[in-house]
Design an enzyme around this catalytic site. Structure first.
Site, mmCIF file in Angstrom:
data_model
loop_
_atom_site.group_PDB
_atom_site.id
_atom_site.type_symbol
_atom_site.label_atom_id
_atom_site.label_comp_id
_atom_site.label_asym_id
_atom_site.label_seq_id
_atom_site.Cartn_x
_atom_site.Cartn_y
_atom_site.Cartn_z
ATOM 1 N N GLY A 152 4.096 -6.367 2.780
ATOM 2 C CA GLY A 152 2.918 -6.042 3.584
ATOM 3 C C GLY A 152 3.095 -6.470 5.022
ATOM 4 N N ALA A 194 -3.745 -6.641 -7.379
ATOM 5 C CA ALA A 194 -3.782 -5.210 -7.054
ATOM 6 C C ALA A 194 -4.111 -4.996 -5.590
ATOM 7 C CB ALA A 194 -4.814 -4.513 -7.931
ATOM 8 N N CYS A 231 8.560 0.992 5.397
ATOM 9 C CA CYS A 231 9.012 -0.264 6.000
ATOM 10 C C CYS A 231 10.253 -0.015 6.848
ATOM 11 C CB CYS A 231 9.396 -1.276 4.925
ATOM 12 S SG CYS A 231 8.192 -1.427 3.622
ATOM 13 N N SER A 290 0.825 -1.208 0.000
ATOM 14 C CA SER A 290 0.000 0.000 0.000
ATOM 15 C C SER A 290 0.859 1.257 0.000
ATOM 16 C CB SER A 290 -0.900 0.009 1.235
ATOM 17 O OG SER A 290 -0.102 0.070 2.411
ATOM 18 N N GLU A 308 8.258 -9.408 2.399
ATOM 19 C CA GLU A 308 8.903 -8.366 3.200
ATOM 20 C C GLU A 308 7.808 -7.884 4.148
ATOM 21 O OE1 GLU A 308 9.112 -4.942 4.405
ATOM 22 O OE2 GLU A 308 9.635 -4.100 2.447
#
Lengths: 529, 529
Positions: free
Chosen positions: A240, A186, A301, A159, A264
């Site tokens: 995510g 998506a 992240c 996102s 990840e």
């Protein structure tokens, strides 16, 4: 939506067989945006995986230079997207236009960098051991090795980088470079952005005459499970949450044929502040940390989520300044309502924990995220209490003060795997840092000195990875050119005549690449014997 | 047992805390051999994993050249073992002395080859992107990457190569080369051999002053589960059955921190016989195939278990000759009673299947394995019937005749992943072979032309791996120098001063290795800026 379709893109055509209609929203106002998206049916997910599978032999079989041309064509299509596109991405994500412009450049340059890797040819890992017919006690056959794409790859976009970690982002670029067709799921947070990018990829497919099915896009919640379980899919890329990533790993491991998942997931990116640095530039550090924690509303992240130091007046002063600095910053809109809810829950968890003290930050309220600073007892980390090891995605960070150097080492040992570990140190601190580095190497994929982990350079040397739960497999990276390795496997040809060998292994070295020949690296052409 | 102990070897000392006593047997006579082995307790398995973990920082932190010296010292100790040792291996495995002598050379040369890799330095994967302080819109920091060992590795030895795939075999050598301490679970079929090799490794540890715990050995059934689930273990190497390998994969995937498992499991190594080759040299091919199928009593992971061709008089003639040849060969002793039982069951499965016809071979009887030839209908493979895809470990093979080229292609598509795929072809066949190769690359890790898959060269270009179920991860190999890659992960250093960088990344390039610097491979030293 002009030329943009909210239909699934499968094998080069749009498809909308389902009746579940999805909606995209303005991230700031919550208003529904124009256009509807049709969730993929089970049959469409199958069709997408099979389209990728059908494209695989032709796509991976073509010259790497042609794949490079395809990646560059995607980059050109992305760069050509106009202001309308940028506006759409901004509306879907609440990210400012300058950031999106920058991220678009990063995304197209990332594609171009992989094109360079394809032309450079080191990704082939070409190795040749020539025949030794006279060797005693047994002759050696001619043996040659190079790497090929593993097969169709399922990619789940993040996102927080609607371009660079999404539809045409790092995982897609690495898989396409490796010769692996992609089925992209998506993200619900920016479906319109995905539709635009998919259309751009579609135009590049057409212009460079790539096989239909080299890139496919599906929409919907829960459809990812069908994708990961589909026998045609041979690897998965994901960015995510820990929960989401681990669920995909478990599904992939339970398949009749298990497949690798490169997820990840979760990192708190510890920053260790050393005494001399604190003494000489505590004020500046507080300002820089405040900026790094709140940049992009803390939605990286690599946001520093844990700030550590040994107890001292300078450390106490830094914490105070950081609190003042964070408290003075305004709230920001997050990527979407779900992200805000998750941030509120994370902040609430810290508020409610008896070992954690709130230092600064306005009460979390309204539809934006307020920066927050907490302080936790070192013992919490030593007790392996989960509250501190869990990433709080958003503009919050936690300070931990160690009683002394010995406790600091124990704290570092107790940390989970991380994407990054940062040292803030002056020249006078370096002697004390040196013995820590071996420990840090075991904890993270990227070690920084006097920098901030937000900001991940796309280059050959980058590692955006690290031990679990930062990622599901510390041997991979999802940023930088080494990311291609995740989607390649070696094949060995024994006693094959030159005519039947792939280009990277032919005697004449028609690609002019570096190869390991009889134990020595050389770009030379070989003499037929 | 002279100086050899049947105790577990943990952290440099012998340990026998348990009370379960295990016995090793003469593979030919079934007689108990001298000496007893004490099964490891749960606490001993923990202690072995922790000993490996304690050794890890010092071991991976030392110069690669020192690790090279350690591997060479193990090789020298192995080579110095006398006739008593060879006799023991022969008695435990029923393999002939010449084979064991050859395998010992292979094992010590494999260790020496990894020592060369350590000195060559390409395993580091060193990459340097120098700082670009003037770059617009943002400067680039100095970024450098190299690879480090992942941590302690659990290795499960194979029965069929008591030296080369066992205690000091390929997985152990690759892990030790990578800087990963090893906990080795001894195979029940050759515990005495393992004890001798462990003692040899122990002497090498002492002579080269390696940390205690760099190598540990445990005995026992079921103890492997504790090992794979131990948090200190970071990767697993395994060679054995599909059932055993898959069980380890499932355990590893279900851990709180999942870890990679490199399991080499099950392959039937198809051989495709092309028409011109059948016409020109059918008789010789029958003799060669017969030798390859029965070599070492068929106890190779790469034994050709499926022979295919398009229906023709030449193919029929070959099958007939092969039957005659196999039927004329004597029975041989297998590695142990369990292996014989498993062979008998496999042969029985083929006998009982309605789609399979027995062509040649004496009735399976006594305590030795008789060579067997079966023929199956092509439809069986197309129906994905499991009976043909399951490896029968021992001197049996199955012939399948395709009706035509089209059916042959369908058969190839229907095959599971394989370690090897062999084409037997004359010059005149090559045109027909070419379009098959893309398909073969998707099926196997090693493609051979006019050779036999038994016999796996230890070199840079070898791939002993392949798609599931041949292995659990087609991206690895368990033979050849690329095997080291399985146990390495990349680490990136951002803005680290030269003094804090590891040797492979220092400006002066003190190791003199090839590095990717700003996108170009070079061994040059860099100028400080």
């Amino acid at each position: 939506m002009s030329q943009i379709s909210g239909h699934n893109y499968i094998g080069g055509a749009y498809s909308a067989a389902g009746d579940t209609v999805l909606q995209s929203f303005d991230a700031v106002t919550g208003a529904a945006l124009d256009g509807q998206f049709i969730q993929a049916t089970r049959e469409e997910v199958d069709a997408a995986a099979l389209a990728a599978s059908a494209a695989y032999p032709a796509y991976r079989g073509m010259a790497a230079a042609r794949r490079a041309g395809f990646l560059e064509a995607i980059a050109a299509e992305l760069d050509a997207l106009d202001r309308t596109f940028i506006d759409i991405v901004c509306r879907e994500t609440a990210l400012p236009a300058a950031r999106i412009e920058g991220e678009r450049s990063r995304t197209s340059n990332q594609l171009r960098l992989f094109a360079q890797v394809l032309r450079r040819g080191d990704f082939y890992g070409a190795r040749i051991d020539r025949a030794l017919p006279q060797r005693q006690p047994l002759p050696r056959a001619d043996l040659r090795q190079c790497r090929i794409g593993v097969g169709p790859v399922a990619v789940f976009g993040a996102s927080n980088f609607p371009l660079a970690f999404s539809t045409a982002g790092g995982d897609t670029a690495a898989a396409l470079a490796a010769g692996c067709p992609v089925v992209f799921k998506a993200h619900s947070g920016h479906m319109l952005t995905s539709a635009w990018v998919a259309a751009a990829i579609g135009r590049a497919v057409e212009k460079t005459a790539m096989p239909d099915g080299v890139f496919n896009l599906i929409y919907g919640g829960g459809v990812g499970e069908w994708l990961v379980k589909h026998p045609a899919i041979q690897a998965v890329g994901f960015t995510g949450s820990l929960k989401g990533g681990r669920a995909l790993c478990d599904m992939a491991a339970a398949r009749a044929q298990p497949i690798p998942v490169f997820a990840e997931m979760s990192s708190i990116n510890p920053v260790l502040l050393m005494p001399a640095a604190l003494a000489s530039r505590g004020e500046a550090l507080a300002a820089q940390l405040s900026a790094s924690v709140t940049q992009g509303c803390g939605q990286f992240c690599t946001k520093p989520g844990l700030l550590m130091g040994v107890r001292s007046a300078d450390f106490t002063a830094l914490v105070e300044k950081l609190g003042t600095s964070l408290a003075a910053l305004p709230a920001q809109s997050m990527l979407n309502a779900g992200t805000l809810r998750s941030y509120e829950q994370g902040v609430q968890r810290l508020h409610e924990h008896s070992g954690v003290r709130h230092i600064a930050g306005a009460p979390q309220q309204g539809n934006q995220a307020w920066p927050q600073l907490f302080q936790a007892s070192a013992q919490l980390l030593l007790d392996a209490d989960k509250v501190l090891q869990e990433e709080v995605f958003g503009p919050a960070t936690v300070v931990v003060e160690a009683a002394d150097d010995a406790q600091l080492q124990h704290i570092i040992s107790a940390l989970n795997g991380q994407l990054t570990f940062t040292l803030i140190a002056d020249e006078a601190d370096l002697g004390q840092c040196a013995p820590l580095i071996s420990q840090l190497e075991q904890k993270a994929g990227r070690l920084l000195l006097n920098g901030y982990p937000t900001g991940v350079e796309v280059c050959d040397a980058m590692v955006h990875g690290g031990p679990y739960p930062a990622t599901s497999d510390a041997r991979g990276t999802s940023v930088g050119t080494l990311a291609i390795d995740r989607f390649l496997r070696p094949v060995c040809y024994q006693n094959y005549p030159d005519a039947l060998l792939p280009a990277p292994l032919k005697n004449a070295n028609p690609l002019g690449i570096a190869r390991l020949v009889d134990g020595e690296t050389t770009s030379a052409r070989l003499i037929e014997h």
